[in-house]
Design a protein around this motif. Structure first.
Motif, short mmCIF file in Angstrom:
data_model
loop_
_atom_site.label_atom_id
_atom_site.label_comp_id
_atom_site.label_asym_id
_atom_site.label_seq_id
_atom_site.Cartn_x
_atom_site.Cartn_y
_atom_site.Cartn_z
N ARG A 152 -5.06 -5.63 2.30
CA ARG A 152 -3.96 -5.83 1.34
C ARG A 152 -4.14 -4.72 0.19
N LEU A 153 -5.45 -4.40 0.20
CA LEU A 153 -5.89 -3.58 -0.79
C LEU A 153 -5.14 -2.19 -0.49
N SER A 154 -5.16 -1.69 0.72
CA SER A 154 -4.88 -0.43 1.29
C SER A 154 -3.55 -0.13 1.20
N ALA A 155 -2.61 -1.28 1.29
CA ALA A 155 -1.19 -1.48 1.09
C ALA A 155 -0.91 -1.34 -0.43
N LEU A 156 -1.87 -1.45 -1.53
CA LEU A 156 -1.59 -1.01 -2.78
C LEU A 156 -1.94 0.40 -2.90
N GLN A 157 -2.60 1.14 -2.28
CA GLN A 157 -3.24 2.34 -2.60
C GLN A 157 -2.13 3.44 -2.86
#
Length: 101
Positions: free
Chosen positions: A27-32
């Protein structure tokens, strides 16, 4: 555990199970990428627009001579650029709105 909780208290990451950690990492990598684009975006500066004394006179009802020869500060929308009087469109709009009240 939600991402917001981890942002508030990063030490709680140690409490995550491996599957929970993987899910949050995905989920965090999708925001990067979107966050990086937003952070590095160049903010556009507004374009300054100016009117001639003649144009300002037509819009305000003051004579061109009064605007041209007025002491500094009498007409807050008038500025000097290279020694020549000009009318700031943004300041004139603000002035005219104030007169409407």
């Amino acid at each position: 555990m939600e991402l917001a909780e981890l942002l508030e208290n990063p030490a709680r990451a140690a409490d995550l199970s491996p599957p929970e950690a993987r899910e949050l990492l995905l989920r965090l990598s999708a925001l990067q990428s979107p966050l990086a684009q937003a952070a590095l975006a160049v903010e556009e500066k507004p374009t300054l627009q100016f009117l001639s004394v003649k144009e300002a006179a037509a819009m305000t009802g003051f004579s061109a001579s009064a605007l041209y020869h007025a002491p500094t500060g009498k007409f807050p929308f008038m500025v000097r650029i290279g020694g020549r009087p000009r009318c700031s469109v943004a300041l004139l709009e603000k002035y005219l709105k104030g007169r409407e009240r």
